[in-house]
Design an enzyme around this catalytic site. Structure first.
Site, PDB file in Angstrom:
ATOM      1  N   CYS A  78       0.833  -1.211   0.000  1.00 47.77           N
ATOM      2  CA  CYS A  78       0.000   0.000   0.000  1.00 47.77           C
ATOM      3  C   CYS A  78       0.863   1.256   0.000  1.00 47.77           C
ATOM      4  CB  CYS A  78      -0.896   0.021   1.225  1.00 47.77           C
ATOM      5  SG  CYS A  78      -1.660   1.627   1.486  1.00 47.77           S
ATOM      6  N   ILE A  79       0.590   2.146  -0.914  1.00 47.67           N
ATOM      7  CA  ILE A  79       1.451   3.324  -1.059  1.00 47.67           C
ATOM      8  C   ILE A  79       1.374   4.260   0.135  1.00 47.67           C
ATOM      9  CG2 ILE A  79      -0.245   4.632  -2.447  1.00 47.67           C
ATOM     10  CD1 ILE A  79       2.259   5.727  -3.996  1.00 47.67           C
TER      11      ILE A  79
END
Lengths: 130, 143
Positions: A78-79
């Site tokens: 997840c960024i």
């Protein structure tokens, strides 16, 4: 059956990343599909190639990277969670003006939408970690 | 999963986000909320559950000034704008912590199927009712 896997804890402190790995490996060996593995919360820390555990210990990141290569697994970090915790790929590091990246082979950085999509597309979404 | 609605173009599943931790002290509550907000764009059938220490996430009057952490509680009140309108709060968890519904923020949404009438998003349910809510979901994400 098509599985989605969510890993919510980092390596070594919790066993979640190990259990998720064993589970993912097992379902693949049994001929099931894994739509995606999504790393969230501290789980994003599994995706750094800079971990160097003692030689007689399991190498969690390398285990995952090798599994991804063998089965062409889609492993997404997840960024938003990654940026908080310093997990960067080359593009993102450049964009943020940082002097290096640390993403491990087989991992890619993308958005939370990939988690929702995994929930929609998988027959079962299985979460590991608190 | 058998009663999963399929609109032809798009699959709509029942998503439940289970919130079990206090809002501060760990990042789970904040990062759960981030998933809910991003997930809203996928137009799924979304519900949130608050139980155990998770009920503290909805407390009125949160003030984080002294701990140097962002107070993200106003975001819960905006959930209606993202069409997230079903917040189930477990009664027993409130009671075990000496809380009641009066201690919670007022969270409402405008019901587009009912002349945009303002309605409460929070529903108090007991433990067995919440179990029934969980049983009917397609996807449960617990944070």
């Amino acid at each position: 059956m098509k599985f989605g896997i969510v890993v919510n804890e980092g390596p070594y402190t919790h066993q979640a990343a190990d259990t998720a790995y064993q589970f993912t490996k097992s379902v693949l060996e049994k001929g099931h599909d894994v739509y995606r593995v999504f790393f969230y919360h501290d789980g994003v820390n599994v995706g750094t190639r800079m971990t160097v555990p003692p030689q007689d210990e399991r190498h969690i990141q390398r285990n995952w990277s090798e599994l991804a290569e063998k089965y062409d697994l889609d492993m997404v970090v997840c960024i938003a969670a990654a940026q908080r915790r310093g997990i960067m790929d080359e593009n993102e590091a450049k964009r943020q003006g940082l002097d290096g990246d640390n993403i491990a082979p087989g991992f890619r950085i993308s958005g939370l939408g990939q988690l929702i999509e995994a929930g929609i597309q998988s027959d079962r979404l299985v979460t590991f970690g608190d | 999963m058998n009663d999963m609605a399929d609109t032809g173009e798009q699959t709509i599943k029942k998503f439940l986000y289970v919130n079990r931790k206090a809002p501060y002290g760990t990042i789970y509550a904040l990062e759960s909320l981030e998933v809910v907000l991003i997930g809203a764009a996928f137009e799924q059938d979304v519900s949130l559950a608050f139980l155990d220490d998770g009920v503290f996430q909805l407390m009125k009057g949160q003030d984080t000034a002294d701990i140097g952490v962002k107070n993200f509680s106003p975001t819960y009140r905006a959930l209606g704008d993202f069409e997230v309108t079903k917040l189930f709060v477990e009664k027993e968890s409130l009671e075990e912590r000496g809380l009641s519904e009066d201690d919670l923020m007022e969270i409402t949404y405008e019901d587009e199927d009912d002349d945009w009438e303002e309605k409460p998003s929070i529903h108090l349910v007991n433990r067995s009712e919440l179990a029934a809510v969980m049983a009917e979901q397609d996807v449960i994400l617990s944070f």
